[in-house]
Each structure stands twice: as structure tokens, then as C-alpha cells.
Design a protein around this motif. Structure first.
Motif: not given
Length: 395
Positions: A33-36, A72-75
Motif C-alpha cells: 500500500a506504500g505511502v498512500r 515516490e512520496v510526492e508522487s
């Protein structure tokens, strides 16, 4: 408000572990799921202008996931209309699906009788027209953010677009070089979410429930603080929020918990990491003291001679405890620990590990330890850091 009798008694340690799991620091995170996933799990990620290692909204997922790429965080936040920026705990990145639940706040702003800045006639309509034909745009691209160099001296354009943001007619869809990028809500928010149909009570029930889920367990003040609600707003809906009353050893005040958090004991791996001072685990000072016995205060706005722990002291989390602080800086490829506070010799390995991981994340190849509050621990910490750097280089 009449509070029903508590269904569960929790020890202080049980509550602390529930909090750590709810905030993503205990157990294996869902890396897919990562940052989202982190954003949805927390419900709000605070923004702030200060950047030492990185900006706070980058530090939040890093603290939970490890060395996730900063681009990747910003995206992850801004691509595909996944999130929007609005006033929650402070200026926060919020999951886009929560747009309808902030209708109560947008309505409150629209009915606000007084504002700090005057709005020149016609400016609001002009800004909306320009965004419709040219957007998304920054305030500078709209015609300039300031009348003078003073930070508070906004131009009419900036006043108008910020008011439109509060009203919900305009959305901040990303930060570009730290500047807000504005677009019309009708273009930026998915059609099925673009409405203010929910009444205040339904909005508040949702935000109280989300706060309880993100906190795991909290007092009335904790729950209110998460999205900066008023105590009476929490009182009006908490009985219908889905949260359950509990008592927590040593808290001295009624508390509520996410029932799902009570179903299974919190187990798993603890994260060892530096925390942003704006991390939702610790952003409420009284709660941090109650849960961790740790006094946390951001001193960036304290005059330098009066600082105790440093400009941007970052608490160190290890083994589910807050074991120290590091006031960091960067000099080229060197991460500088300008001031370190340790909770005794046992904290040395954890602080060293946190420093080495953070250095790698921001592409620093060396670490320099300057001042340690207990001078006799400076050499052991520097030695531990050197060993951890060497081990990391050999992997």
C-alpha cells in the motif's frame, strides 16, 4: 454528555502498544500500500515549512516504511487526484475520499463574518476565472502572492485564492517548490465526492471515528485534537461514532477506543526511527507525556538561548519507547547530530541505528556526532555509529 460504563480496562502498557500499532509503528506495515496506505491509515499527514533532513510530510511515511524514495512520496500523495490539502490538525494532506466529510468546515468558513485580510472588489471572481482558463496555477502564476516582502502581507490575489480554498471552490492539488498549486474543485475532485450534502453531525461522526481508529485509544481531548474539533462537537457524536468507552491505567480521564484495536493483542516488530516533531504519534504534547512519559516540544520558534534540545529535535522511537532526541543538520554528504539527548546507555545502539538509517535515506555517507547531553556517552555513541556505518556499507 453521559458516558456509558467502560467495556474494557487497559493497562498503560496495553494502551501504549495499541497506540503504536494504530499509528503504524508496531507490526509489519503493508508495504504494497506504500505511502498512500500510510496516508489512509493515519487519515491526515501534517505539512510544515521546516526542512532539515526532509519536510515533515516526507518524514511521516519514512518513519513507518523505511527508506521509501522521496520523489515516490510526492508522487504518491498527488498523482491521480489521490489527496488534497486542507485544514485538519493543521495544514494537512488528506485522502481525497474524505473531501465530503470536511463540508462542515467549509460551511463554517463561508459563514465567517470577519477575516484578517481585506479582499479587493472583483478579485475573487477574477481568480476563479483565471483558474478556469489557465489552471492549475500557483499564487505567483495567478499574479503574485505578496504586496511586500513581509510574509503576512498577502496580495489581493493570494487573499482571494486562499479564501476560495477555505470555501472549497478551489483545491490545493500539490506543492511545487513548497508553493501551493491551486485548481478548481470541480476539476480536481472526483464527481462522486464533489458535494457538501452531509450535514455537520455526519461529518463529525466520521472524523471522530477516523481519529479514534488512527489513535487506537484516546481521551476526548486526544480525539478532538486530531482534526482540531471542538470538545462539544466530539461530545455530540461520540456515542454514535462506533468507538467504545475504555479505562486506561493512570490516564485519569475517560477514554474511547477503536473496537477493532481491542480484538487482538498488538504484536510484531517495533520500528526504530527518528520522528518528525509533527508526527501524529507525538503531535499532542499532553498525550505524548501521558503515553510515553516524554516531554516533547518543537523549539524552532524558541529563541536560540532558551532552547533545551535544539532547533528541530527529533524524538527517537525504539522498542515502543521514546529513548532520546537528535537535533540534526546536513553539511554536504554528512549528517550532523548537533545535539543528542539519550535516555541512558541502553539507548545508544537504537539512536545509532536511527541515525545511520536516516543518513542513508537522505544520501549522506558520513555522520558526525557533536554534543551529547551526557558527555560520557558521546564516545560510545560515535563508536556505535561508526560500526553501524561500516556494517551498512558491507551489506
Amino acid at each position: 454528555m453521559t458516558t456509558p460504563p467502560p467495556a474494557t480496562d487497559l493497562s498503560a502498557d496495553e494502551a501504549r502498544r495499541i497506540v503504536l500499532r494504530a499509528q503504524g509503528f508496531l507490526g509489519t506495515p503493508d508495504r504494497r500500500a506504500g505511502v498512500r496506505g500510510v496516508l489512509r491509515h493515519l487519515g491526515a499527514v501534517q505539512l510544515d515549512t521546516i526542512s532539515v533532513l526532509a519536510r515533515s510530510h516526507e518524514l511521516i511515511p519514512y518513519a513507518r516504511l523505511g527508506a521509501v524514495g522521496r520523489k515516490e512520496v510526492e508522487s504518491a500523495y498527488w498523482t491521480d487526484t489521490h489527496a488534497f490539502e486542507y485544514w485538519s490538525h493543521a495544514a494537512c494532506i488528506l485522502p481525497i475520499e474524505e473531501w465530503p466529510h470536511f463540508a462542515f468546515r467549509r460551511r463554517a468558513y463561508r459563514s465567517r463574518p470577519h477575516w484578517n485580510h481585506q479582499l479587493p472588489d472583483g478579485t475573487y471572481d477574477q481568480v476563479i476565472k483565471q483558474l478556469r482558463t489557465e489552471g492549475p496555477l500557483t499564487a505567483t502564476e495567478l499574479g503574485g502572492a505578496k504586496k511586500t516582502s513581509e510574509w503576512w502581507d498577502w496580495s489581493g490575489t493570494k487573499v482571494a485564492v486562499e479564501r476560495a480554498l477555505m470555501y472549497g471552490e478551489v483545491v490545493c492539488v500539490e506543492r511545487r517548490g513548497w508553493k501551493r498549486v491551486y485548481d478548481l474543485a470541480e476539476r480536481a475532485v472526483p464527481a462522486d465526492l464533489l458535494h457538501d450534502e452531509l450535514d455537520d453531525a455526519e461529518c463529525l461522526r466520521r472524523l471522530v471515528r477516523l481519529a479514534g481508529q488512527s489513535l487506537g485509544v484516546g481521551t476526548r481531548a486526544d480525539i478532538a485534537d486530531y482534526h482540531r474539533l471542538k470538545g462539544e462537537q466530539v461530545d455530540a457524536v461520540i456515542a454514535d461514532s462506533g468507538l467504545v468507552p475504555v479505562t486506561v491505567e493512570g490516564w485519569g480521564k475517560p477514554a474511547w477506543a477503536d473496537p477493532a484495536a481491542l480484538e487482538t493483542p498488538p504484536r510484531g516488530r517495533h520500528r526504530t526511527t527518528l520522528l518528525s516533531p509533527f508526527d501524529s504519534l507525538i503531535w499532542e504534547r499532553a498525550r505524548t507525556e501521558r503515553i510515553f512519559g516524554f516531554t516533547h516540544r518543537l523549539e524552532a520558534y524558541v529563541p536560540k538561548p532558551k532552547r533545551i534540545y535544539g532547533y528541530f529535535a527529533m524524538p527517537v522511537l525504539a522498542g515502543g519507547r521514546l529513548v532520546g532526541r537528535v537535533d540534526p543538520a546536513r553539511e554536504g554528504s554528512t549528517l550532523v547530530a548537533r545535539q543528542v539527548t539519550l535516555d541512558g546507555p541502553k539507548a545508544v545502539p537504537a539512536v545509532a541505528q536511527a541515525l545511520v538509517e536516516a543518513a542513508s535515506w537522505v544520501n549522506c555517507t558520513d555522520i558526525r556526532v557533536e554534543r551529547v547531553d551526557a558527555p560520557d556517552l558521546r564516545e560510545p555513541l560515535a563508536k556505535e555509529v561508526t560500526g553501524a556505518l561500516t556494517a551498512a556499507a558491507l551489506r
